[in-house]
Design a protein around this motif. Sequence first.
Motif, PDB file in Angstrom:
ATOM      1  N   MET A   1      62.009  40.991  57.627  1.00  8.07           N
ATOM      2  CA  MET A   1      63.019  40.577  58.607  1.00  8.07           C
ATOM      3  C   MET A   1      62.634  41.029  60.015  1.00  8.07           C
ATOM      4  N   ALA A   2      62.076  42.218  60.135  1.00  5.26           N
ATOM      5  CA  ALA A   2      61.708  42.731  61.456  1.00  5.26           C
ATOM      6  C   ALA A   2      60.582  41.923  62.081  1.00  5.26           C
ATOM      7  N   ASP A   3      59.747  41.317  61.250  1.00  2.00           N
ATOM      8  CA  ASP A   3      58.611  40.542  61.764  1.00  2.00           C
ATOM      9  C   ASP A   3      58.971  39.101  62.099  1.00  2.00           C
ATOM     10  N   LEU A   4      60.188  38.676  61.770  1.00  2.00           N
ATOM     11  CA  LEU A   4      60.598  37.312  62.088  1.00  2.00           C
ATOM     12  C   LEU A   4      60.783  37.160  63.604  1.00  2.00           C
ATOM     13  N   PRO A   5      60.587  35.963  64.131  1.00  2.00           N
ATOM     14  CA  PRO A   5      60.776  35.754  65.587  1.00  2.00           C
ATOM     15  C   PRO A   5      62.203  36.097  66.008  1.00  2.00           C
ATOM     16  N   GLN A   6      62.313  36.796  67.134  1.00  2.00           N
ATOM     17  CA  GLN A   6      63.613  37.177  67.703  1.00  2.00           C
ATOM     18  C   GLN A   6      64.493  37.903  66.675  1.00  2.00           C
ATOM     19  N   ALA A   7      63.875  38.795  65.908  1.00  2.00           N
ATOM     20  CA  ALA A   7      64.638  39.548  64.911  1.00  2.00           C
ATOM     21  C   ALA A   7      65.676  40.438  65.567  1.00  2.00           C
ATOM     22  N   ARG A   8      65.389  40.861  66.785  1.00  2.00           N
ATOM     23  CA  ARG A   8      66.316  41.749  67.485  1.00  2.00           C
ATOM     24  C   ARG A   8      66.538  41.214  68.896  1.00  2.00           C
ATOM     25  N   SER A   9      67.792  41.061  69.269  1.00  2.00           N
ATOM     26  CA  SER A   9      68.120  40.657  70.631  1.00  2.00           C
ATOM     27  C   SER A   9      68.796  41.826  71.331  1.00  2.00           C
ATOM     28  N   TYR A  10      68.694  41.846  72.642  1.00  2.00           N
ATOM     29  CA  TYR A  10      69.212  42.975  73.417  1.00  2.00           C
ATOM     30  C   TYR A  10      70.367  42.522  74.291  1.00  2.00           C
ATOM     31  N   VAL A  11      71.316  43.436  74.501  1.00  2.00           N
ATOM     32  CA  VAL A  11      72.479  43.152  75.331  1.00  2.00           C
ATOM     33  C   VAL A  11      72.596  44.231  76.390  1.00  2.00           C
ATOM     34  N   ILE A  12      73.219  43.882  77.489  1.00  2.00           N
ATOM     35  CA  ILE A  12      73.388  44.825  78.589  1.00  2.00           C
ATOM     36  C   ILE A  12      74.347  45.942  78.182  1.00  2.00           C
ATOM     37  N   GLY A  13      74.105  47.128  78.686  1.00  2.00           N
ATOM     38  CA  GLY A  13      74.997  48.243  78.397  1.00  2.00           C
ATOM     39  C   GLY A  13      76.372  48.018  79.005  1.00  2.00           C
ATOM     40  N   PRO A  14      77.452  48.252  78.256  1.00  2.00           N
ATOM     41  CA  PRO A  14      78.797  47.986  78.768  1.00  2.00           C
ATOM     42  C   PRO A  14      79.261  49.065  79.738  1.00  2.00           C
ATOM     43  N   SER A  15      80.226  48.735  80.552  1.00  2.00           N
ATOM     44  CA  SER A  15      80.843  49.728  81.425  1.00  2.00           C
ATOM     45  C   SER A  15      81.716  50.662  80.596  1.00  2.00           C
ATOM     46  N   ALA A  16      82.167  51.760  81.205  1.00  2.00           N
ATOM     47  CA  ALA A  16      82.812  52.841  80.456  1.00  2.00           C
ATOM     48  C   ALA A  16      84.100  52.421  79.762  1.00  2.00           C
ATOM     49  N   GLN A  17      84.816  51.441  80.292  1.00  2.00           N
ATOM     50  CA  GLN A  17      86.125  51.092  79.723  1.00  2.00           C
ATOM     51  C   GLN A  17      86.036  50.096  78.575  1.00  2.00           C
ATOM     52  N   VAL A  18      84.856  49.567  78.282  1.00  2.00           N
ATOM     53  CA  VAL A  18      84.739  48.500  77.281  1.00  2.00           C
ATOM     54  C   VAL A  18      85.049  49.004  75.877  1.00  2.00           C
ATOM     55  N   VAL A  19      84.353  50.057  75.437  1.00  2.00           N
ATOM     56  CA  VAL A  19      84.542  50.538  74.062  1.00  2.00           C
ATOM     57  C   VAL A  19      85.969  51.032  73.817  1.00  2.00           C
ATOM     58  N   PRO A  20      86.587  51.828  74.713  1.00  2.00           N
ATOM     59  CA  PRO A  20      87.989  52.209  74.471  1.00  2.00           C
ATOM     60  C   PRO A  20      88.932  51.017  74.369  1.00  2.00           C
ATOM     61  N   LEU A  21      88.759  50.028  75.237  1.00  2.00           N
ATOM     62  CA  LEU A  21      89.630  48.853  75.200  1.00  2.00           C
ATOM     63  C   LEU A  21      89.392  48.046  73.928  1.00  2.00           C
ATOM     64  N   LEU A  22      88.146  47.906  73.533  1.00  2.00           N
ATOM     65  CA  LEU A  22      87.812  47.191  72.304  1.00  2.00           C
ATOM     66  C   LEU A  22      88.411  47.896  71.093  1.00  2.00           C
ATOM     67  N   THR A  23      88.295  49.222  71.054  1.00  2.00           N
ATOM     68  CA  THR A  23      88.827  50.003  69.934  1.00  2.00           C
ATOM     69  C   THR A  23      90.342  49.915  69.866  1.00  2.00           C
ATOM     70  N   LEU A  24      90.998  50.022  71.032  1.00  2.00           N
ATOM     71  CA  LEU A  24      92.456  49.923  71.059  1.00  2.00           C
ATOM     72  C   LEU A  24      92.913  48.566  70.547  1.00  2.00           C
ATOM     73  N   GLY A  25      92.242  47.507  70.966  1.00  2.00           N
ATOM     74  CA  GLY A  25      92.606  46.175  70.485  1.00  2.00           C
ATOM     75  C   GLY A  25      92.391  46.027  68.992  1.00  2.00           C
TER      76      GLY A  25
END
Length: 687
Positions: free
Chosen positions: A479-503
């Motif tokens: 799986m790791a050798d397949l094309p685009q096995a891993r995609s990257y995302v931008i790091g979120p701002s500080a309030q994202v994870v708390p708001l996501l968790t609360l929701g």
Amino acid sequence: MGAASAFATMMSAQRGALFGWVPVCLAVGISLYFQMKFEPSVIHIFMIAVIGAFFGAVAYFLPETTRPFAVAVMLVCIGVLLAVVRAHSVAGPVLSFRYYGAVEGRIIAIDRSQSDALRLTLDDVVLERVPPSRTPERVRVSLHGDRSADIAAEPGLRVMLTGHLSPPSGPVEPGGFDFQRHAWFARLGAVGYARTPLMGVAEPEGGLGVFRIRMAASARIQSHLGGDTGGFAAAITTGDRSAISQASLDALRASNLAHLLAISGLHMGLMTSVVFAALRLVLALMPPLVLRWPARSIAAAGALVVAAGYLALSGGNVATQRAFVMVAVALFALMIGRRAISLRGVAIAAIIVLALRPEALMGPGFQMSFAATTALVAVFGWMRDGAVKFGPKWMQPVVAVVISSAVAGFATAPIAAAHFNAIAQYGLLANLVTVPLMGVLVIPAAVVAAVLAPIGLEMVALWIMGLGVDWILFVAHFMADLPQARSYVIGPSAQVVPLLTLGFLTLLLWRGRLRWCGVVAMAASFVIWHGSERPDVLISDTGTLVGVMTDQGRALSKERGAGFAASNWLENDGEGISQSAAAARWQNDIPVIHLSRKRAVAAFSGCVKGQVVVSSVAFDQGDMPCFLHDPDSLKHTGAVAYHRGEEGRLVITTARSIAGERLWTQWPKKKPLRHDMKQAQRKNNLQ
């Protein structure tokens, strides 16, 4: 219906469901403590305790509909106090300078570093020319270079080497992962490396009995199963990861199978399930016993004993402790005739973990583990209560595996992406073809091997276990050798994870129409995440690396060196490229000057107003109109980030301004940036 009546109706609907919010309130208090920019004084702690006691007392006199809010405030205060007590209880000396010399200590942990070097954690440390009062309780040393002259590292062995040590470093960028805080709670007062041979000072003495058993069991497993197969098998049975290669670790991460390597809820649950089922089967073969004694309670008690032994054998890290608590709650519920799997049980486990290890809240392990567990319990509870089934009866085990993998994957994917900035594209498929094998082959074989080990017949069970491990490793690499096995995302701002968790929690725990506000909160968190902006300029805390955002992505000033900072910056940018590829973007028109050597400093001719100049060596060129950063100033600020503000002006943010002055921070006395110092000197001269 009036507002008061509607409110009363809404709160009445929450009866029996509010207990799930107890760990949430504790977590809010713990999070508030870690977000503070200062360490609470005795007066602050006393005030928090008084406020908590006041609302706890007031709750007794409030009507039933408003009482939960007073209790919530009390729990938040308790959460703060739990974190305060824990932070002070682990206090110990931290090295305040770079040290080179003899390092002596007792080996209490053996693992591997990110660079695949053997790494030792030592306690009872002795440092040359450092008084005991300033010597850290524990240090961690990576062994680099030629190790052919080393003695074999053994648990409890007292060793000596010549090493380079330094204080635990701060975040690689403002607001990033705080290794100083992590090291504080791990009681690590210094980290470093050594290239000299590892020498024995004294034979292992008493103590560390469990550690010795773990390493002996790991060596025995590896003697039967070589290579990465043995390393994987040793990791999931004893917690010893020192024998698995970095290549296999990377493949497991890229395929979202790294969780199979960590002894967590999956392993603890599978292990106890196998033991529980085996004990019930054995007891069923003894009718006289079954008719007189509660077989299910006996089997649950036996499984709990095995779980406790597994906890000890695995090393008892935070993830395993968390898994044991959750399994223990479920087994105890079985013993007293209650429902083993429920949201109340998950809440109890979370309360126990937060009370024992409040710092675990800030790590991805706690967040992902309880997100997956809460989602699974809620979804399967909904299916059970609604008598929802998919497919014929003979398909139910397969359907359960698919639903479990999908639900756990969806629940943990945003948190994993927020912490690691990566998404395994084929992770769901990889888990579907490997997790069932863990339950039906690998873990049962491990249990049989443990039973047969005392009589020396474990090799057959280990061979069977190796077949399953080989399949898991094959899937991971494929799986790791397949094309685009891993995609990257931008790091979120500080309030994202708390708001996501609360929701997320509102959606699962609240009763009534307001639960759908959780979906709104989760959607808002993703919108904020999508709009997150990365710094235009990043400067490492030593001045050895600079990263500037360009139209092509972040350009790095060096293709080698400061690799940890470079990889973190690029991952947070949402880029999966190498440091050398990012360094190729560095052009002469980059509006930042990086002086990486003394020769570059000597040849530096000057700068213009508003320009950023970074030096990796001490640098003082008199009165200049630009922003100057060198190792001396960066000791006081930590890593630095610049953002473009209004009218294109650069706005500076430092790691120190985000982290504040805490128990675990090691900032020197604060001083202004270099150009500000010159202005202050001129002002003093005029006066």
